[in-house]
Design a protein around this motif. Sequence first.
Motif, PDB file in Angstrom:
ATOM      1  N   GLU A 225       0.826  -1.208   0.000  1.00  2.00           N
ATOM      2  CA  GLU A 225       0.000   0.000   0.000  1.00  2.00           C
ATOM      3  C   GLU A 225       0.857   1.253   0.000  1.00  2.00           C
ATOM      4  OE1 GLU A 225      -3.877  -1.822   2.391  1.00  2.00           O
ATOM      5  OE2 GLU A 225      -2.403  -0.588   3.449  1.00  2.00           O
ATOM      6  N   ALA A 226       1.947   1.222   0.751  1.00  2.00           N
ATOM      7  CA  ALA A 226       2.815   2.391   0.855  1.00  2.00           C
ATOM      8  C   ALA A 226       3.680   2.594  -0.378  1.00  2.00           C
ATOM      9  CB  ALA A 226       3.714   2.259   2.086  1.00  2.00           C
ATOM     10  N   ARG A 227       4.013   1.488  -1.055  1.00  2.00           N
ATOM     11  CA  ARG A 227       4.901   1.536  -2.213  1.00  2.00           C
ATOM     12  C   ARG A 227       4.251   0.783  -3.375  1.00  2.00           C
ATOM     13  NH1 ARG A 227       9.711   3.401  -0.551  1.00  2.00           N
ATOM     14  NH2 ARG A 227      10.752   2.762  -2.459  1.00  2.00           N
ATOM     15  N   PRO A 228       3.360   1.445  -4.117  1.00  2.00           N
ATOM     16  CA  PRO A 228       2.583   0.759  -5.164  1.00  2.00           C
ATOM     17  C   PRO A 228       3.422   0.141  -6.275  1.00  2.00           C
ATOM     18  CG  PRO A 228       1.613   2.894  -4.629  1.00  2.00           C
ATOM     19  CD  PRO A 228       2.942   2.846  -3.942  1.00  2.00           C
ATOM     20  N   ASP A 229       4.681   0.574  -6.420  1.00  2.00           N
ATOM     21  CA  ASP A 229       5.536   0.013  -7.466  1.00  2.00           C
ATOM     22  C   ASP A 229       6.231  -1.271  -7.011  1.00  2.00           C
ATOM     23  OD1 ASP A 229       7.127   1.293  -5.593  1.00  2.00           O
ATOM     24  OD2 ASP A 229       8.552   2.084  -7.071  1.00  2.00           O
ATOM     25  N   THR A 230       5.947  -1.727  -5.800  1.00  2.00           N
ATOM     26  CA  THR A 230       6.587  -2.931  -5.274  1.00  2.00           C
ATOM     27  C   THR A 230       6.123  -4.170  -6.031  1.00  2.00           C
ATOM     28  OG1 THR A 230       6.892  -2.024  -3.060  1.00  2.00           O
ATOM     29  CG2 THR A 230       6.787  -4.425  -3.235  1.00  2.00           C
ATOM     30  N   GLY A 231       7.098  -4.995  -6.458  1.00  2.00           N
ATOM     31  CA  GLY A 231       6.785  -6.235  -7.142  1.00  2.00           C
ATOM     32  C   GLY A 231       6.938  -7.453  -6.254  1.00  2.00           C
ATOM     33  N   ALA A 232       7.716  -7.320  -5.167  1.00  2.00           N
ATOM     34  CA  ALA A 232       7.948  -8.455  -4.271  1.00  2.00           C
ATOM     35  C   ALA A 232       8.473  -7.952  -2.939  1.00  2.00           C
ATOM     36  CB  ALA A 232       8.949  -9.436  -4.885  1.00  2.00           C
ATOM     37  N   LEU A 233       8.265  -8.766  -1.903  1.00  2.00           N
ATOM     38  CA  LEU A 233       8.746  -8.465  -0.557  1.00  2.00           C
ATOM     39  C   LEU A 233       9.449  -9.683   0.022  1.00  2.00           C
ATOM     40  CD1 LEU A 233       5.734  -6.651   1.144  1.00  2.00           C
ATOM     41  CD2 LEU A 233       7.943  -5.648   0.595  1.00  2.00           C
ATOM     42  N   VAL A 234      10.535  -9.420   0.736  1.00  2.00           N
ATOM     43  CA  VAL A 234      11.272 -10.477   1.426  1.00  2.00           C
ATOM     44  C   VAL A 234      11.364 -10.108   2.903  1.00  2.00           C
ATOM     45  CG1 VAL A 234      13.489 -11.662   1.642  1.00  2.00           C
ATOM     46  CG2 VAL A 234      12.619 -11.059  -0.621  1.00  2.00           C
ATOM     47  N   HIS A 235      10.864 -10.984   3.760  1.00  2.00           N
ATOM     48  CA  HIS A 235      10.945 -10.784   5.204  1.00  2.00           C
ATOM     49  C   HIS A 235      11.854 -11.864   5.784  1.00  2.00           C
ATOM     50  CE1 HIS A 235      10.161 -10.405   9.395  1.00  2.00           C
ATOM     51  NE2 HIS A 235       9.368 -11.470   9.464  1.00  2.00           N
ATOM     52  N   LEU A 236      12.939 -11.431   6.438  1.00  2.00           N
ATOM     53  CA  LEU A 236      13.920 -12.356   6.994  1.00  2.00           C
ATOM     54  C   LEU A 236      14.163 -12.072   8.470  1.00  2.00           C
ATOM     55  CD1 LEU A 236      16.612 -12.246   4.159  1.00  2.00           C
ATOM     56  CD2 LEU A 236      14.894 -14.026   4.530  1.00  2.00           C
ATOM     57  N   HIS A 237      14.632 -13.109   9.182  1.00  2.00           N
ATOM     58  CA  HIS A 237      15.099 -12.966  10.555  1.00  2.00           C
ATOM     59  C   HIS A 237      16.617 -13.153  10.557  1.00  2.00           C
ATOM     60  CE1 HIS A 237      10.940 -14.661  12.060  1.00  2.00           C
ATOM     61  NE2 HIS A 237      10.821 -13.609  11.274  1.00  2.00           N
ATOM     62  N   SER A 238      17.281 -12.584   9.585  1.00  2.00           N
ATOM     63  CA  SER A 238      18.722 -12.812   9.428  1.00  2.00           C
ATOM     64  C   SER A 238      19.495 -12.315  10.658  1.00  2.00           C
ATOM     65  CB  SER A 238      19.237 -12.135   8.161  1.00  2.00           C
ATOM     66  OG  SER A 238      18.877 -10.771   8.135  1.00  2.00           O
ATOM     67  N   THR A 239      20.583 -12.985  10.952  1.00  2.00           N
ATOM     68  CA  THR A 239      21.273 -12.844  12.238  1.00  2.00           C
ATOM     69  C   THR A 239      21.730 -11.420  12.530  1.00  2.00           C
ATOM     70  OG1 THR A 239      22.028 -15.131  12.113  1.00  2.00           O
ATOM     71  CG2 THR A 239      23.216 -13.667  13.614  1.00  2.00           C
ATOM     72  N   HIS A 240      22.437 -10.790  11.586  1.00  2.00           N
ATOM     73  CA  HIS A 240      23.060  -9.502  11.895  1.00  2.00           C
ATOM     74  C   HIS A 240      22.055  -8.357  11.938  1.00  2.00           C
ATOM     75  CE1 HIS A 240      26.424 -12.046  10.477  1.00  2.00           C
ATOM     76  NE2 HIS A 240      27.055 -11.460  11.480  1.00  2.00           N
ATOM     77  N   VAL A 241      21.080  -8.373  11.046  1.00  2.00           N
ATOM     78  CA  VAL A 241      20.031  -7.352  11.119  1.00  2.00           C
ATOM     79  C   VAL A 241      19.272  -7.475  12.436  1.00  2.00           C
ATOM     80  CG1 VAL A 241      17.824  -6.592  10.157  1.00  2.00           C
ATOM     81  CG2 VAL A 241      19.729  -7.053   8.634  1.00  2.00           C
ATOM     82  N   THR A 242      18.933  -8.713  12.815  1.00  2.00           N
ATOM     83  CA  THR A 242      18.175  -8.912  14.047  1.00  2.00           C
ATOM     84  C   THR A 242      19.004  -8.513  15.262  1.00  2.00           C
ATOM     85  OG1 THR A 242      16.972 -10.727  12.994  1.00  2.00           O
ATOM     86  CG2 THR A 242      16.835 -10.564  15.386  1.00  2.00           C
ATOM     87  N   ALA A 243      20.282  -8.886  15.269  1.00  2.00           N
ATOM     88  CA  ALA A 243      21.158  -8.491  16.380  1.00  2.00           C
ATOM     89  C   ALA A 243      21.235  -6.976  16.495  1.00  2.00           C
ATOM     90  CB  ALA A 243      22.553  -9.085  16.178  1.00  2.00           C
ATOM     91  N   LEU A 244      21.425  -6.305  15.371  1.00  2.00           N
ATOM     92  CA  LEU A 244      21.528  -4.851  15.383  1.00  2.00           C
ATOM     93  C   LEU A 244      20.219  -4.216  15.846  1.00  2.00           C
ATOM     94  CD1 LEU A 244      23.840  -2.912  14.676  1.00  2.00           C
ATOM     95  CD2 LEU A 244      22.844  -2.676  12.404  1.00  2.00           C
ATOM     96  N   SER A 245      19.090  -4.832  15.460  1.00  2.00           N
ATOM     97  CA  SER A 245      17.792  -4.272  15.852  1.00  2.00           C
ATOM     98  C   SER A 245      17.593  -4.301  17.361  1.00  2.00           C
ATOM     99  CB  SER A 245      16.658  -5.031  15.157  1.00  2.00           C
ATOM    100  OG  SER A 245      16.361  -6.259  15.807  1.00  2.00           O
ATOM    101  N   CYS A 246      18.276  -5.221  18.041  1.00  2.00           N
ATOM    102  CA  CYS A 246      18.179  -5.297  19.499  1.00  2.00           C
ATOM    103  C   CYS A 246      19.006  -4.211  20.191  1.00  2.00           C
ATOM    104  CB  CYS A 246      18.632  -6.676  19.980  1.00  2.00           C
ATOM    105  SG  CYS A 246      17.590  -8.040  19.408  1.00  2.00           S
ATOM    106  N   LEU A 247      19.843  -3.519  19.421  1.00  2.00           N
ATOM    107  CA  LEU A 247      20.662  -2.431  19.964  1.00  2.00           C
ATOM    108  C   LEU A 247      20.086  -1.062  19.625  1.00  2.00           C
ATOM    109  CD1 LEU A 247      24.169  -3.835  18.914  1.00  2.00           C
ATOM    110  CD2 LEU A 247      23.129  -3.932  21.193  1.00  2.00           C
ATOM    111  N   TRP A 248      18.954  -1.057  18.938  1.00  2.00           N
ATOM    112  CA  TRP A 248      18.379   0.199  18.460  1.00  2.00           C
ATOM    113  C   TRP A 248      17.972   1.121  19.609  1.00  2.00           C
ATOM    114  CZ3 TRP A 248      12.724   1.295  17.994  1.00  2.00           C
ATOM    115  CH2 TRP A 248      12.483   2.518  17.362  1.00  2.00           C
ATOM    116  N   VAL A 249      18.370   2.390  19.477  1.00  2.00           N
ATOM    117  CA  VAL A 249      17.939   3.447  20.394  1.00  2.00           C
ATOM    118  C   VAL A 249      16.991   4.351  19.615  1.00  2.00           C
ATOM    119  CG1 VAL A 249      18.648   5.407  21.801  1.00  2.00           C
ATOM    120  CG2 VAL A 249      20.107   3.363  21.672  1.00  2.00           C
TER     121      VAL A 249
END
Length: 205
Positions: free
Chosen positions: A82-106
């Motif tokens: 809905e936010a990005r009408p030109d989107t053709g595909a989406l990938v949702h991952l629980h990849s290690t480094h992104v998830t680790a970094l997200s736990c440090l988010w301020v």
Amino acid sequence: MDNMDTRDQVVALAGSLFDRGYSVGSAGNISVRIPGGYLMTPTNSSLGRLDPARLSVLDEDFVHTAGDPPSKEIPMHKAVYEARPDTGALVHLHSTHVTALSCLWVPGEPLIPPLTPYFVMRVGADVPVVPYFRPGSADVVDEIRDAARRGPAVILAHHGSLVAGSSLVAAVNAAEELEVTAQLALLLRGSQPRTLDAEQVAELL
């Protein structure tokens, strides 16, 4: 079978992500826009063990019409499309480094600086972070919709990433770029790395 080439591509690219450790168990999900709606990976399915014949089919309103029951993360995917009408595909991952970094988010502080040109070109210079919500919760929709308007990638606190692309290949490439850059950010954490400056970022964008 309808959309067989797209189904095979979903299985191949999902399997590649799984084989390289970008998802484990039944974590993560993928959706792709098709004529009249979307294909999506089924609920509780492993990205490494998908059956192209059993992918979920959703109509334009994200109502399940065929295949196995879809992922419970439909609200997240719907918000980005809905936010990005030109989107053709989406990938949702629980990849290690992104998830680790997200736990440090301020809150209020950028999580990943513009370290490399490919990060900026594929996912943007400032990837927004959405606060934690229970997986599958519809309450996250407004937050994700607002974040997705800022760029193709969104980091979900204590959860993982949601990355949009004009095609499935583009979305997978961007999701991989985000994970690798998160790894760089963690390796450099506590040091003072030189980042791309505002002029260099503007040129790339």
